[in-house]
Design an enzyme around this catalytic site. Structure first.
Site, short mmCIF file in Angstrom:
data_model
loop_
_atom_site.label_atom_id
_atom_site.label_comp_id
_atom_site.label_asym_id
_atom_site.label_seq_id
_atom_site.Cartn_x
_atom_site.Cartn_y
_atom_site.Cartn_z
N PHE A 115 62.95 58.42 6.88
CA PHE A 115 61.82 58.33 7.80
C PHE A 115 60.93 59.56 7.61
CE2 PHE A 115 60.46 55.83 11.47
CZ PHE A 115 61.16 54.65 11.24
N GLN A 235 49.63 60.96 19.46
CA GLN A 235 49.90 60.53 18.09
C GLN A 235 49.28 59.20 17.71
OE1 GLN A 235 54.13 59.28 16.69
NE2 GLN A 235 53.67 61.18 15.63
N HIS A 237 49.74 56.43 14.92
CA HIS A 237 50.67 55.99 13.88
C HIS A 237 49.83 55.43 12.74
CE1 HIS A 237 53.82 53.79 11.84
NE2 HIS A 237 54.73 54.23 12.69
N LEU A 247 52.38 47.45 15.73
CA LEU A 247 52.99 48.42 14.82
C LEU A 247 53.72 47.79 13.64
CD1 LEU A 247 53.33 51.55 14.86
CD2 LEU A 247 55.70 51.09 15.45
N GLU A 250 57.46 52.61 10.37
CA GLU A 250 57.54 53.56 9.27
C GLU A 250 58.76 53.24 8.38
OE1 GLU A 250 56.47 57.53 10.67
OE2 GLU A 250 58.27 58.21 9.65
N ARG A 281 53.52 61.75 10.51
CA ARG A 281 52.50 60.75 10.85
C ARG A 281 51.09 61.32 10.96
NH1 ARG A 281 56.20 57.58 15.25
NH2 ARG A 281 57.45 56.54 13.65
N HIS A 351 49.66 55.60 19.42
CA HIS A 351 51.07 55.23 19.46
C HIS A 351 51.91 55.99 20.47
CE1 HIS A 351 54.79 53.66 17.94
NE2 HIS A 351 55.23 54.83 17.54
N ARG A 391 55.12 64.16 16.95
CA ARG A 391 56.52 63.72 16.97
C ARG A 391 56.92 63.10 15.63
NH1 ARG A 391 59.10 58.79 17.70
NH2 ARG A 391 57.29 57.64 18.48
C1 LIG Z 1 55.90 49.34 18.89
C2 LIG Z 1 56.67 50.61 19.06
C3 LIG Z 1 57.69 50.93 18.17
C4 LIG Z 1 58.41 52.13 18.33
N1 LIG Z 1 59.42 52.41 17.45
C5 LIG Z 1 60.16 53.55 17.62
C6 LIG Z 1 61.27 53.84 16.78
O1 LIG Z 1 61.62 53.06 15.90
N2 LIG Z 1 61.96 54.97 17.00
C7 LIG Z 1 61.63 55.85 17.98
O2 LIG Z 1 62.28 56.87 18.13
N3 LIG Z 1 60.56 55.59 18.80
C8 LIG Z 1 59.84 54.46 18.65
N4 LIG Z 1 58.79 54.21 19.50
C9 LIG Z 1 58.56 55.06 20.65
C10 LIG Z 1 59.61 54.75 21.72
O3 LIG Z 1 59.99 53.41 21.64
C11 LIG Z 1 59.07 55.02 23.13
O4 LIG Z 1 58.53 56.30 23.19
C12 LIG Z 1 60.22 54.91 24.13
O5 LIG Z 1 60.89 53.69 23.99
C13 LIG Z 1 59.76 55.09 25.56
O6 LIG Z 1 60.89 54.89 26.39
P1 LIG Z 1 60.87 55.24 27.93
O7 LIG Z 1 62.22 54.98 28.44
O8 LIG Z 1 60.28 56.58 28.10
O9 LIG Z 1 59.82 54.21 28.53
P2 LIG Z 1 59.62 52.62 28.36
O10 LIG Z 1 60.64 52.00 27.50
O11 LIG Z 1 58.20 52.42 28.00
O12 LIG Z 1 59.87 52.09 29.81
C14 LIG Z 1 59.03 52.42 30.89
C15 LIG Z 1 59.60 51.80 32.14
O13 LIG Z 1 58.87 52.29 33.25
C16 LIG Z 1 58.59 51.23 34.13
N5 LIG Z 1 57.38 51.62 34.88
C17 LIG Z 1 56.21 52.10 34.41
N6 LIG Z 1 55.37 52.36 35.43
C18 LIG Z 1 56.03 52.05 36.56
C19 LIG Z 1 55.70 52.09 37.96
N7 LIG Z 1 54.51 52.50 38.38
N8 LIG Z 1 56.63 51.66 38.84
C20 LIG Z 1 57.85 51.21 38.43
N9 LIG Z 1 58.20 51.16 37.13
C21 LIG Z 1 57.31 51.57 36.23
C22 LIG Z 1 58.45 50.01 33.26
O14 LIG Z 1 58.70 48.83 33.99
C23 LIG Z 1 59.53 50.29 32.20
O15 LIG Z 1 60.76 49.81 32.67
C24 LIG Z 1 58.07 53.01 19.37
C25 LIG Z 1 57.05 52.69 20.26
C26 LIG Z 1 56.35 51.52 20.09
C27 LIG Z 1 55.21 51.23 21.04
#
Ligand SMILES: Cc1cc2nc3c(=O)[nH]c(=O)nc-3n(C[C@H](O)[C@H](O)[C@H](O)COP(=O)(O)OP(=O)(O)OC[C@H]3O[C@@H](n4cnc5c(N)ncnc54)[C@H](O)[C@@H]3O)c2cc1C
Length: 576
Positions: A115, A235, A237, A247, A250, A281, A351, A391
């Site tokens: 990666f 960031q 991507h 997306l 990568e 990135r 991203h 990142r």
């Molecule tokens: C398409 C894509 C592919 C990715 N691929 C990778 C990868 O391969 N490897 C990697 O390391 N990272 C990757 N990333 C980045 C990574 O996936 C995210 O940064 C990470 O999953 C975020 O996780 P989180 O738990 O912080 O939030 P999220 O998984 O976004 O969850 C947010 C939660 O908050 C809740 N929420 C939001 N606002 C409120 C509110 N006001 N009240 C109540 N609940 C709320 C939502 O319901 C949800 O449950 C990727 C991101 C994307 C978009």
């Protein structure tokens, strides 16, 4: 309605679920989520989770920590990066033990792929470090953690959107949430509250982020007067599907995919002679924009929407269908392109937020001057800071698991030691009044045009390449849009399933974070990581080796700073 718990976790992505899992060992925990947990954006993560297991070749957590610091252009807090890399190994085996179905090598060990920015021997060449479950790693993490939480009796409130934070000075008392199905406001009283609400890519027009990624947590805390850290570092991507931003992981380049310009030239060799397509990135996104500006994009018209090719056709059908099956599906569905046969048209897509709610290594909200009691953040909404100015791929999933867990453990200790708090029905009043105003206003503005304009402004003026003039203009235009927002009203006045009210709250959150982002960017007169300025092209450690702390007050943003922890590696110029 008033509910009482020891701890409230806002968000059911990887970070929230892991924190809930840990905290629930000792405390009564509820998870509030505006989405059904399995729909959280973590489920969209494709590429993998980085950990120096060394299953394919020699690797070490020290190299991983160094890559993280260098990848982040030395704005990373180094002790936090060391914890991240060291604990990543344990975290991956922990997920394996909890039942996560990782892809395997022939000898049965967890498979790993290369990666961007992940190297062996401090930058000598790309290393196989990303552990994956085909291109569905995040989906598998979410399923695994959700099942474990249910087993641990964590209480879930799905489709509850948190709208307000209850603070007593710098001590947490709970939150107020809006229940989508009834329109009712609920007060949740708790000694500890963790915000794990994910990213805010919806600030930009072209983004890989889901519609729900609107930065609710950071915005609610910003409105409570808490400064946001390093918001200028957003960031892009390099490989989003042309025009849509969806997306393309990568991992495609990790498996050997190559970026090419209109002449079919693999242009990354001119920008990163050692790591080529697996450079970090920020560098790859800039390389694409530079090719386009030189007329070497596929259309060759030098416009912002010009693009390049990502070619995986030489890898063969078997690799494409086994290692990146979902990507192959997306391309066929949205573009009519089979990546086993033809190159994919790609362009940079917004991203990931490196910045966010400032926390210490236990997830406590810590501004550098004030530590809030019982208030925590983790995941993309938080800034520990392990990603600095840029990142590395696969490091977000590690961040969720490592720092989500640490926050959960701290919460378990904190709630057993701290005294009672009190919150009641009247605490919902502020949120109720805000919603009432939206309902009673006659003939107001609609959400759509304000949202569209905000996304255009941020994309054009606070994008991959930035200048003072563009960023100042962005600040001004976002301020104007925030004024227009004051005239918004709802068209649908019904109580049940009124998603319009929620959308309005989300727009307000995005507008506030856009203002903080643009203002933070406009004041940093250097280029570092994802903050690339055409008018200040060099990194300037003498003046700018410091974290930005931006506080929103009314219509303006005031800026302060926090030192960077550089206790392990001395900052050096970044070459790949
Ligand atoms: C398409 C894509 C592919 C990715 N691929 C990778 C990868 O391969 N490897 C990697 O390391 N990272 C990757 N990333 C980045 C990574 O996936 C995210 O940064 C990470 O999953 C975020 O996780 P989180 O738990 O912080 O939030 P999220 O998984 O976004 O969850 C947010 C939660 O908050 C809740 N929420 C939001 N606002 C409120 C509110 N006001 N009240 C109540 N609940 C709320 C939502 O319901 C949800 O449950 C990727 C991101 C994307 C978009």
């Amino acid at each position: 309605m008033v509910h009482t718990f020891d701890a409230i976790i806002v968000g059911a992505g990887g970070a929230g679920l892991y924190a809930a899992l840990e905290a629930s060992q000792k405390a009564k925990v509820a998870v509030l989520s505006k989405l059904y947990p399995q729909r959280s954006h973590t489920g969209a993560a494709q590429g993998g989770i980085g950990a120096a297991l060394g299953n394919v070749e020699e690797d070490s957590p020290e190299w991983h920590a160094f890559d993280t610091v260098k990848g982040g252009d030395y704005l990373v807090d180094q002790t936090a990066a060391k914890i991240l890399a060291e604990d990543a190994v344990r975290a991956v085996y922990d997920l394996e033990n909890r039942g996560l179905p990782f892809s395997r090598l022939e000898d049965g060990k967890i498979a790993q792929r290369r990666f961007g920015g992940h190297t062996h021997h401090f930058g000598q060449g790309a290393v196989h470090r990303s552990c994956y479950a085909a291109d569905r790693t995040g989906h598998m993490i979410l399923q695994t953690l959700y099942q474990q939480c249910v087993k641990n009796d964590v209480k879930f409130y799905d489709e509850f959107q948190v709208a307000d934070l209850l603070l007593d000075g710098t001590t947490v008392r709970g939150v107020v949430a809006f229940e989508l199905s009834t329109g009712e406001l609920h007060v949740f009283q708790a000694k500890a509250v963790l915000f794990a609400t994910g990213g805010f890519g919806r600030m930009f027009k072209i983004t890989s982020n889901a519609h729900a990624n609107t930065g609710d947590g950071p915005a609610i805390l910003a409105r409570a007067g808490i400064p946001m850290e390093d918001m200028e570092f957003y960031q892009f991507h390099p490989t989003g599907i042309l025009g849509m931003g969806i997306l393309i992981t990568e991992g495609v380049r990790g498996e050997g995919g190559i970026l090419k310009n209109r002449d079919g030239e693999p242009f990354m060799q001119r920008y990163a002679p050692t790591l080529l397509d697996l450079a970090p990135r920020d560098m790859v996104s800039r390389a694409i924009m530079t090719e386009v500006a030189a007329g070497k994009g596929v259309r060759g018209d030098r416009k912002i929407d010009d693009y390049v090719w990502l070619d995986a056709s030489h890898l063969g059908r078997e690799v494409v269908e086994k290692k990146i099956p979902d990507i192959a599906d997306f391309c066929k569905t949205y573009l009519g392109v089979d990546p086993a046969e033809k190159p994919m048209p790609v362009q940079p897509t917004a991203h990931y937020a490196m910045g966010g709610i400032p926390t210490d290594v236990d997830g406590r909200v810590d501004t550098g001057k004030v530590v809030y009691d019982g208030l925590y953040a983790a995941g993309e909404a938080a800034c520990v800071s392990v990603h600095g100015a840029n990142r590395l791929g696969t490091n977000s999933l590690v961040d969720l698991i490592v720092y989500g867990r640490r926050a959960g453990q701290h919460i378990a200790r904190y709630v057993s030691e701290s005294g009672p708090v009190s919150a009641g029905e009247k605490d919902a009043e502020r949120a109720r009044q805000r919603i009432e105003v939206l309902r009673s206003r006659k003939g107001g503005r609609h959400v759509g045009p304000i949202m569209d304009r905000m996304q255009e402004v941020m994309m054009e003026k606070v994008g991959v390449y930035r200048t003072q003039e563009k960023m100042d203009r962005a600040v001004q235009e976002i301020q104007e849009l925030r004024q227009q927002f004051k005239e918004v009203s709802v068209q649908d006045t019904g109580a049940g399933f009124n998603s319009e009210v929620l959308q309005i709250m989300e727009l307000e959150n995005l507008l506030d974070l856009s203002l903080v982002t643009a203002a933070s960017a406009a004041q940093r007169t250097e280029s570092r990581g994802a903050h690339a300025r055409e008018d200040f092209t060099e990194r300037n450690d003498d003046q700018w080796l410091k974290h930005t702390m931006a506080t929103i007050t009314g219509d303006s943003v005031s800026i302060d700073f926090k030192p960077v922890d550089i206790s392990i590696w001395e900052p050096k110029p970044r070459t790949y």
